[in-house]
Design a protein around this motif. Structure first.
Motif, PDB file in Angstrom:
ATOM      1  N   TYR A  50      -2.126  93.926  36.925  1.00 21.26           N
ATOM      2  CA  TYR A  50      -0.747  93.472  37.048  1.00 21.26           C
ATOM      3  C   TYR A  50      -0.432  92.467  35.943  1.00 21.26           C
ATOM      4  O   TYR A  50      -1.196  91.533  35.708  1.00 21.26           O
ATOM      5  N   ALA A  51       0.713  92.672  35.291  1.00 23.61           N
ATOM      6  CA  ALA A  51       1.177  91.748  34.260  1.00 23.61           C
ATOM      7  C   ALA A  51       2.221  90.814  34.855  1.00 23.61           C
ATOM      8  O   ALA A  51       2.938  91.186  35.789  1.00 23.61           O
ATOM      9  N   GLY A  53       5.424  89.079  35.983  1.00 24.58           N
ATOM     10  CA  GLY A  53       6.811  89.505  36.064  1.00 24.58           C
ATOM     11  C   GLY A  53       7.041  90.973  36.298  1.00 24.58           C
ATOM     12  O   GLY A  53       8.194  91.420  36.383  1.00 24.58           O
ATOM     13  N   ASP A  54       5.973  91.758  36.403  1.00 23.81           N
ATOM     14  CA  ASP A  54       6.119  93.204  36.614  1.00 23.81           C
ATOM     15  C   ASP A  54       5.338  93.601  37.855  1.00 23.81           C
ATOM     16  O   ASP A  54       4.106  93.543  37.860  1.00 23.81           O
ATOM     17  N   PRO A  55       6.027  94.016  38.936  1.00 24.56           N
ATOM     18  CA  PRO A  55       5.303  94.355  40.169  1.00 24.56           C
ATOM     19  C   PRO A  55       4.533  95.668  40.094  1.00 24.56           C
ATOM     20  O   PRO A  55       3.645  95.917  40.915  1.00 24.56           O
ATOM     21  N   ALA A  56       4.870  96.524  39.128  1.00 20.76           N
ATOM     22  CA  ALA A  56       4.184  97.808  39.002  1.00 20.76           C
ATOM     23  C   ALA A  56       2.980  97.659  38.077  1.00 20.76           C
ATOM     24  O   ALA A  56       3.112  97.194  36.939  1.00 20.76           O
ATOM     25  N   PRO A  57       1.791  98.022  38.534  1.00 23.84           N
ATOM     26  CA  PRO A  57       0.594  97.833  37.711  1.00 23.84           C
ATOM     27  C   PRO A  57       0.482  98.839  36.577  1.00 23.84           C
ATOM     28  O   PRO A  57       1.038  99.936  36.633  1.00 23.84           O
ATOM     29  N   ALA A  58      -0.253  98.436  35.561  1.00 20.91           N
ATOM     30  CA  ALA A  58      -0.657  99.351  34.493  1.00 20.91           C
ATOM     31  C   ALA A  58      -2.006  99.942  34.853  1.00 20.91           C
ATOM     32  O   ALA A  58      -2.786  99.330  35.591  1.00 20.91           O
ATOM     33  N   THR A  81      -5.184  89.094  33.309  1.00 20.05           N
ATOM     34  CA  THR A  81      -4.446  89.385  34.532  1.00 20.05           C
ATOM     35  C   THR A  81      -4.870  88.445  35.646  1.00 20.05           C
ATOM     36  O   THR A  81      -5.960  87.857  35.587  1.00 20.05           O
ATOM     37  N   ARG A 109       4.028  99.568  43.662  1.00 27.04           N
ATOM     38  CA  ARG A 109       3.228  98.363  43.414  1.00 27.04           C
ATOM     39  C   ARG A 109       1.783  98.506  43.859  1.00 27.04           C
ATOM     40  O   ARG A 109       0.980  97.600  43.639  1.00 27.04           O
TER      41      ARG A 109
END
Length: 263
Positions: A50-51, A53-58, A81, A109
């Protein structure tokens, strides 16, 4: 079968979490210390993180062994992270799904991993899978047991179940349909970790207010690592870790003597 790992805590590089520890997930791919089934986890790997400010992980996933991927080594050195889920895979059955069969699986997420195997796959889950909408079956990332177990858990999350109930009910349903299955599940949304110990090893390390780690086995010899009893649900955050026997969930689902069965 596999080894997996989830982390919540202070910001760290992926390499510091997975590669640098003396018995980290990277080394567990060829030299696990506590793996009961299989010896080498070289059939794929994946990392989800997780980055800010972004709830969707890479995600970064590959079909081959983690030690052979030079791009991963470079990525792990620089990417940082506060929440991560990773796995190395020893495939139960050979398949043609390549990296699509490697955890973590993802939706929105959520990141998910399964360490274990469904006994009697695929026939054993033919009836259980009927509970899924046809669209969910058609959208499976891979044709393996882990992908279907993830679909079953995800359907419960989408229906509004909390993570513990979703994983607990999924384990109980699959174990009932396929006795002898090993169902160590691992789930995170970047803020919490939920896991089950069912048939294989699971450990946790907690420093309240700083970090929580849940893993198939310890990545070092820190005496604060604690083993999770078999048939237990783990719910962890950065603040605490709660263990709940899965048999208690089974009792909660059973109807009272004068109660109509739930549907």
């Amino acid at each position: 079968m596999c080894r997996h790992f989830a982390y919540l805590g202070d910001e760290e590089s992926i390499g510091r979490l997975l590669v640098e520890p003396p018995h980290g997930l990277y080394r567990q791919s060829w030299a696990p210390r506590r793996q009961r089934y299989g010896t080498v986890n070289a059939d794929g790997f994946g990392v989800g993180w997780y980055a800010p400010g972004d709830p969707a992980p890479a995600r970064y996933r590959r079909a081959g062994p983690i030690w052979a991927d030079l791009s991963f080594a470079d990525l792990a050195r620089v990417v940082r992270t506060r929440a991560l889920l990773a796995a190395v895979r020893d495939a139960t059955l050979a398949g043609a799904d390549a990296e699509a069969a490697a955890a973590p699986f993802a939706s929105g997420r959520w990141l998910f991993s399964h360490n274990g195997a469904v006994a009697g796959w695929p026939d054993a889950l033919a009836e259980v899978s009927r509970a899924l909408p046809p669209r969910d079956l058609l959208a499976l990332e891979a044709r393996n047991d882990s992908a279907l177990v993830w679909a079953l858990a995800l359907a419960r999350l989408r229906a509004g179940d909390d993570p513990g109930q979703a994983l607990g009910d999924t384990v109980l349903d699959v174990a009932s349909a396929a006795p002898g299955s090993r169902l160590n599940l691992l789930l995170t949304d970047g803020e919490t970790i939920t896991a089950t110990a069912w048939g294989d090893t699971l450990w946790y390390l907690a420093e309240p207010g700083r970090r929580a780690v849940v893993a198939s086995e310890p990545y070092d010899d820190d005496p604060r690592w604690l083993t999770v009893p078999d048939r237990t649900l783990v719910s962890a955050s950065r603040e605490d870790v709660l263990l709940t026997p899965l048999k208690d969930l089974a009792e909660d689902l059973a109807p009272a003597p004068n109660e109509e069965p739930r549907t």
